[in-house]
Design a protein around this motif. Structure first.
Motif, PDB file in Angstrom:
ATOM      1  N   TYR A 238     -33.137  -7.455  24.442  1.00 27.99           N
ATOM      2  CA  TYR A 238     -32.100  -7.176  25.429  1.00 27.99           C
ATOM      3  C   TYR A 238     -30.820  -7.963  25.193  1.00 27.99           C
ATOM      4  CZ  TYR A 238     -35.498  -4.342  27.760  1.00 27.99           C
ATOM      5  OH  TYR A 238     -36.400  -3.346  28.029  1.00 27.99           O
ATOM      6  N   VAL A 239     -30.825  -8.911  24.254  1.00 25.11           N
ATOM      7  CA  VAL A 239     -29.616  -9.652  23.913  1.00 25.11           C
ATOM      8  C   VAL A 239     -28.756  -8.864  22.930  1.00 25.11           C
ATOM      9  CG1 VAL A 239     -28.725 -11.785  22.891  1.00 25.11           C
ATOM     10  CG2 VAL A 239     -30.738 -11.856  24.340  1.00 25.11           C
ATOM     11  N   ALA A 240     -29.384  -8.000  22.142  1.00 30.11           N
ATOM     12  CA  ALA A 240     -28.652  -7.226  21.136  1.00 30.11           C
ATOM     13  C   ALA A 240     -29.303  -5.863  20.957  1.00 30.11           C
ATOM     14  CB  ALA A 240     -28.589  -7.992  19.811  1.00 30.11           C
ATOM     15  N   GLY A 241     -30.462  -5.809  20.262  1.00 32.41           N
ATOM     16  CA  GLY A 241     -31.171  -4.547  20.143  1.00 32.41           C
ATOM     17  C   GLY A 241     -31.664  -4.272  18.738  1.00 32.41           C
ATOM     18  N   ASP A 246     -28.897 -11.076  16.165  1.00 30.91           N
ATOM     19  CA  ASP A 246     -29.268 -11.948  17.285  1.00 30.91           C
ATOM     20  C   ASP A 246     -30.729 -11.748  17.676  1.00 30.91           C
ATOM     21  OD1 ASP A 246     -26.623 -12.627  17.239  1.00 30.91           O
ATOM     22  OD2 ASP A 246     -26.117 -11.766  19.181  1.00 30.91           O
ATOM     23  N   THR A 247     -31.125 -10.498  17.792  1.00 33.63           N
ATOM     24  CA  THR A 247     -32.504 -10.182  18.164  1.00 33.63           C
ATOM     25  C   THR A 247     -33.478 -10.611  17.072  1.00 33.63           C
ATOM     26  OG1 THR A 247     -31.881  -8.353  19.616  1.00 33.63           O
ATOM     27  CG2 THR A 247     -34.094  -8.275  18.673  1.00 33.63           C
ATOM     28  N   ARG A 248     -33.164 -10.309  15.820  1.00 29.84           N
ATOM     29  CA  ARG A 248     -34.073 -10.641  14.724  1.00 29.84           C
ATOM     30  C   ARG A 248     -34.220 -12.145  14.541  1.00 29.84           C
ATOM     31  NH1 ARG A 248     -37.916  -9.018  13.480  1.00 29.84           N
ATOM     32  NH2 ARG A 248     -37.885  -9.311  11.228  1.00 29.84           N
ATOM     33  N   LEU A 249     -33.143 -12.891  14.680  1.00 26.69           N
ATOM     34  CA  LEU A 249     -33.220 -14.348  14.534  1.00 26.69           C
ATOM     35  C   LEU A 249     -34.194 -14.943  15.542  1.00 26.69           C
ATOM     36  CD1 LEU A 249     -32.139 -16.973  13.210  1.00 26.69           C
ATOM     37  CD2 LEU A 249     -30.339 -16.974  14.970  1.00 26.69           C
ATOM     38  N   ILE A 250     -34.124 -14.477  16.775  1.00 28.47           N
ATOM     39  CA  ILE A 250     -35.027 -14.981  17.816  1.00 28.47           C
ATOM     40  C   ILE A 250     -36.455 -14.528  17.540  1.00 28.47           C
ATOM     41  CG2 ILE A 250     -35.528 -14.969  20.297  1.00 28.47           C
ATOM     42  CD1 ILE A 250     -32.438 -14.301  20.623  1.00 28.47           C
ATOM     43  N   SER A 307     -40.895 -18.331   5.136  1.00 31.87           N
ATOM     44  CA  SER A 307     -41.263 -16.989   5.598  1.00 31.87           C
ATOM     45  C   SER A 307     -40.183 -16.410   6.503  1.00 31.87           C
ATOM     46  CB  SER A 307     -42.597 -17.034   6.345  1.00 31.87           C
ATOM     47  OG  SER A 307     -42.513 -17.881   7.482  1.00 31.87           O
ATOM     48  N   GLU A 308     -39.537 -17.263   7.288  1.00 35.44           N
ATOM     49  CA  GLU A 308     -38.449 -16.809   8.159  1.00 35.44           C
ATOM     50  C   GLU A 308     -37.233 -16.423   7.331  1.00 35.44           C
ATOM     51  OE1 GLU A 308     -39.762 -19.716  11.882  1.00 35.44           O
ATOM     52  OE2 GLU A 308     -38.133 -20.320  10.524  1.00 35.44           O
ATOM     53  N   ALA A 309     -36.919 -17.254   6.334  1.00 34.88           N
ATOM     54  CA  ALA A 309     -35.785 -16.956   5.459  1.00 34.88           C
ATOM     55  C   ALA A 309     -35.982 -15.622   4.748  1.00 34.88           C
ATOM     56  CB  ALA A 309     -35.601 -18.078   4.446  1.00 34.88           C
ATOM     57  N   GLU A 310     -37.207 -15.349   4.347  1.00 39.48           N
ATOM     58  CA  GLU A 310     -37.508 -14.090   3.661  1.00 39.48           C
ATOM     59  C   GLU A 310     -37.255 -12.900   4.574  1.00 39.48           C
ATOM     60  OE1 GLU A 310     -41.316 -11.893   1.468  1.00 39.48           O
ATOM     61  OE2 GLU A 310     -41.360 -14.048   1.870  1.00 39.48           O
ATOM     62  N   GLN A 311     -37.643 -13.026   5.836  1.00 35.81           N
ATOM     63  CA  GLN A 311     -37.437 -11.918   6.773  1.00 35.81           C
ATOM     64  C   GLN A 311     -35.963 -11.720   7.121  1.00 35.81           C
ATOM     65  OE1 GLN A 311     -40.551 -11.591  10.045  1.00 35.81           O
ATOM     66  NE2 GLN A 311     -41.033 -13.631   9.270  1.00 35.81           N
ATOM     67  N   LEU A 312     -35.183 -12.795   7.026  1.00 29.07           N
ATOM     68  CA  LEU A 312     -33.757 -12.710   7.337  1.00 29.07           C
ATOM     69  C   LEU A 312     -32.897 -12.445   6.105  1.00 29.07           C
ATOM     70  CD1 LEU A 312     -33.505 -15.661   9.889  1.00 29.07           C
ATOM     71  CD2 LEU A 312     -33.368 -13.218  10.415  1.00 29.07           C
ATOM     72  N   GLU A 313     -33.533 -12.260   4.943  1.00 29.77           N
ATOM     73  CA  GLU A 313     -32.789 -12.070   3.703  1.00 29.77           C
ATOM     74  C   GLU A 313     -31.805 -10.903   3.763  1.00 29.77           C
ATOM     75  OE1 GLU A 313     -31.455 -12.840  -0.140  1.00 29.77           O
ATOM     76  OE2 GLU A 313     -32.576 -14.066   1.302  1.00 29.77           O
ATOM     77  N   PRO A 314     -32.133  -9.773   4.428  1.00 26.67           N
ATOM     78  CA  PRO A 314     -31.142  -8.689   4.508  1.00 26.67           C
ATOM     79  C   PRO A 314     -29.845  -9.089   5.197  1.00 26.67           C
ATOM     80  CG  PRO A 314     -33.330  -7.884   5.072  1.00 26.67           C
ATOM     81  CD  PRO A 314     -33.441  -9.377   5.011  1.00 26.67           C
ATOM     82  N   PHE A 315     -29.899 -10.119   6.051  1.00 18.83           N
ATOM     83  CA  PHE A 315     -28.691 -10.627   6.703  1.00 18.83           C
ATOM     84  C   PHE A 315     -28.046 -11.741   5.891  1.00 18.83           C
ATOM     85  CE2 PHE A 315     -31.364  -9.064  10.215  1.00 18.83           C
ATOM     86  CZ  PHE A 315     -30.474  -8.222  10.864  1.00 18.83           C
ATOM     87  N   HIS A 316     -28.858 -12.457   5.116  1.00 18.23           N
ATOM     88  CA  HIS A 316     -28.386 -13.637   4.387  1.00 18.23           C
ATOM     89  C   HIS A 316     -27.553 -13.263   3.175  1.00 18.23           C
ATOM     90  CE1 HIS A 316     -29.476 -17.408   1.826  1.00 18.23           C
ATOM     91  NE2 HIS A 316     -28.359 -17.603   2.494  1.00 18.23           N
ATOM     92  N   ARG A 317     -28.029 -12.329   2.380  1.00 17.32           N
ATOM     93  CA  ARG A 317     -27.329 -11.892   1.170  1.00 17.32           C
ATOM     94  C   ARG A 317     -27.347 -10.357   1.110  1.00 17.32           C
ATOM     95  NH1 ARG A 317     -26.844 -16.069  -2.732  1.00 17.32           N
ATOM     96  NH2 ARG A 317     -27.712 -18.031  -1.961  1.00 17.32           N
ATOM     97  N   PRO A 318     -26.635  -9.710   2.002  1.00 18.90           N
ATOM     98  CA  PRO A 318     -26.675  -8.242   2.050  1.00 18.90           C
ATOM     99  C   PRO A 318     -26.134  -7.635   0.762  1.00 18.90           C
ATOM    100  CG  PRO A 318     -25.577  -9.153   3.983  1.00 18.90           C
ATOM    101  CD  PRO A 318     -25.734 -10.264   3.015  1.00 18.90           C
ATOM    102  N   ALA A 319     -26.732  -6.537   0.371  1.00 20.65           N
ATOM    103  CA  ALA A 319     -26.248  -5.804  -0.792  1.00 20.65           C
ATOM    104  C   ALA A 319     -24.994  -5.010  -0.442  1.00 20.65           C
ATOM    105  CB  ALA A 319     -27.325  -4.856  -1.304  1.00 20.65           C
ATOM    106  N   VAL A 320     -24.103  -4.894  -1.404  1.00 19.45           N
ATOM    107  CA  VAL A 320     -22.977  -3.966  -1.320  1.00 19.45           C
ATOM    108  C   VAL A 320     -23.422  -2.698  -2.045  1.00 19.45           C
ATOM    109  CG1 VAL A 320     -20.605  -3.496  -2.023  1.00 19.45           C
ATOM    110  CG2 VAL A 320     -21.253  -5.789  -1.239  1.00 19.45           C
ATOM    111  N   THR A 321     -23.372  -1.576  -1.365  1.00 18.36           N
ATOM    112  CA  THR A 321     -23.833  -0.318  -1.958  1.00 18.36           C
ATOM    113  C   THR A 321     -22.693   0.691  -2.018  1.00 18.36           C
ATOM    114  OG1 THR A 321     -24.558   0.514   0.200  1.00 18.36           O
ATOM    115  CG2 THR A 321     -26.192  -0.664  -1.127  1.00 18.36           C
ATOM    116  N   ASN A 322     -22.838   1.642  -2.922  1.00 18.01           N
ATOM    117  CA  ASN A 322     -21.863   2.724  -2.977  1.00 18.01           C
ATOM    118  C   ASN A 322     -22.380   3.930  -2.201  1.00 18.01           C
ATOM    119  OD1 ASN A 322     -23.726   4.036  -4.641  1.00 18.01           O
ATOM    120  ND2 ASN A 322     -22.583   3.692  -6.525  1.00 18.01           N
TER     121      ASN A 322
END
Length: 340
Positions: A238-241, A246-250, A307-322
């Motif tokens: 309910y803080v984000a969605g 925000d939601t994933r970090l918590i 294990s937490e860093a691994e789950q947050l990896e999509p936010f930590h180093r997001p890929a640039v895609t075409n």
């Protein structure tokens, strides 16, 4: 005012072998006794807190007895602190809170925009329904302000005006929590029409440190802080969605870390067990640089398990895609925190 000349490059955006773009910014890490632990750039950079102020702005509602008077659920209290996606559960919860306080959606003065979450926006279109103020990402905050107006027996018209008793109380609470005089806080108008507060990053970080560890605050204020953090931990959706940092970090940290984004590249978080707060500003306001920088800071501070860093990896180093879905680069944090 702080000079942009003191900014550090926090994030680089690569394409192939080149750095195509950079994002400069500032960060402060402060404990609940106001000791600076780490920083980069200018920790006293003066900026609007934007929606990072929302959890602090929820304090007066609890101090006025709103938790008991309205029998607030964790979801409703978390929504008061939210910049939510506008998913159906968010809109329904905002309406439930309004009804408990004797209002309906017509009382909201936050304006209307489509839900941030594209499937929710598409579902509304396909159903033939209309987007309402309940879908505004700030509807929970505004519902909480109306509920506080009722508790204070203040007029509910013009509740967004800076001279309204609710907004005066909000300003005083932010000033008290962040340890700055009210007269030193700059006022502007936020995207949803209410006053927005400008203050140094280190002061915002201090406010978040105290929000998470309120042991040195008066008991009513400390209890309110614990109720807010408890609600966010219980109902992070309910803080984000869906899909939001925000939601994933918590969720990923089991509530050990509680963070809140703000528009124009602002982020603040608290680690209650450690008694620290962090505040971050991306100077150009880019959201794409915000979550890589926040996650990297947590890693450098030793606050994320592997294990937490691994789950947050999509936010930590997001890929640039075409447009064919191919990875052509990355968004990479490149700073080093300086320790005090």
């Amino acid at each position: 005012m702080s000079s942009s000349a003191t900014a550090e490059i926090l994030v680089e955006v690569t394409r192939g072998e080149m750095t195509e773009s950079i994002h400069r910014g500032h960060m402060a890490v402060v404990d609940f006794r106001r000791h600076t632990i780490a920083f980069t750039g200018n920790p006293d950079y003066y900026t609007y807190a934007r929606s990072t102020a929302k959890p602090i702005q929820a304090i007066p509602l609890i101090e006025a007895g709103g938790l008991e008077r309205y029998a607030l659920t964790p979801a409703e209290l978390a929504l008061c602190c939210a910049s939510h996606n506008g998913e159906s559960a968010h809109a329904e919860t905002a309406l439930a809170l309004l009804r408990k306080a004797g209002f309906d959606e017509s009382a909201l003065s936050c304006g209307v925009h489509e839900p941030f979450y594209k499937p929710a926006a598409e579902a509304i279109k396909q159903s033939g329904l209309t987007v309402t103020p309940l879908h505004n990402n700030c509807s929970g905050k505004h519902a909480g302000m109306l509920a506080l107006s009722a508790l204070m027996q203040a007029p509910t018209q013009q509740y967004t005006a800076s001279a309204h008793p609710v907004q005066i109380k909000m300003l005083q609470t932010v000033a008290d929590m962040c340890g700055v005089p009210t007269e030193s806080i700059g006022l502007g108008t936020d995207g949803c029409g209410v006053p927005v507060f400008a203050l140094p990053l280190a002061a915002l970080a201090y406010g978040y440190a105290r929000l998470g560890n309120p042991e040195e605050l008066p008991r009513p204020r400390a209890d309110a802080c614990r109720q807010i953090i408890g609600a966010i931990r219980t109902a992070p959706y309910y803080v984000a969605g869906t899909g939001r940092y925000d939601t994933r970090l918590i969720e990923v940290t089991g509530g050990r870390i509680v963070g809140k984004m703000g528009a124009e590249g602002v982020y603040a978080l608290t680690v209650p067990q450690e008694g620290i707060g962090l505040a971050l500003k991306i100077e150009d306001g880019s959201e794409r640089a915000l979550y890589p920088a926040a996650t990297e800071a947590l890693l450098q501070l030793g606050l994320l398990k592997s294990s937490e860093a691994e789950q947050l990896e999509p936010f930590h180093r997001p890929a640039v895609t075409n447009r064919r879905g191919e990875t052509v680069g990355a968004i990479l944090p490149v700073f080093r925190l300086q320790r005090e």
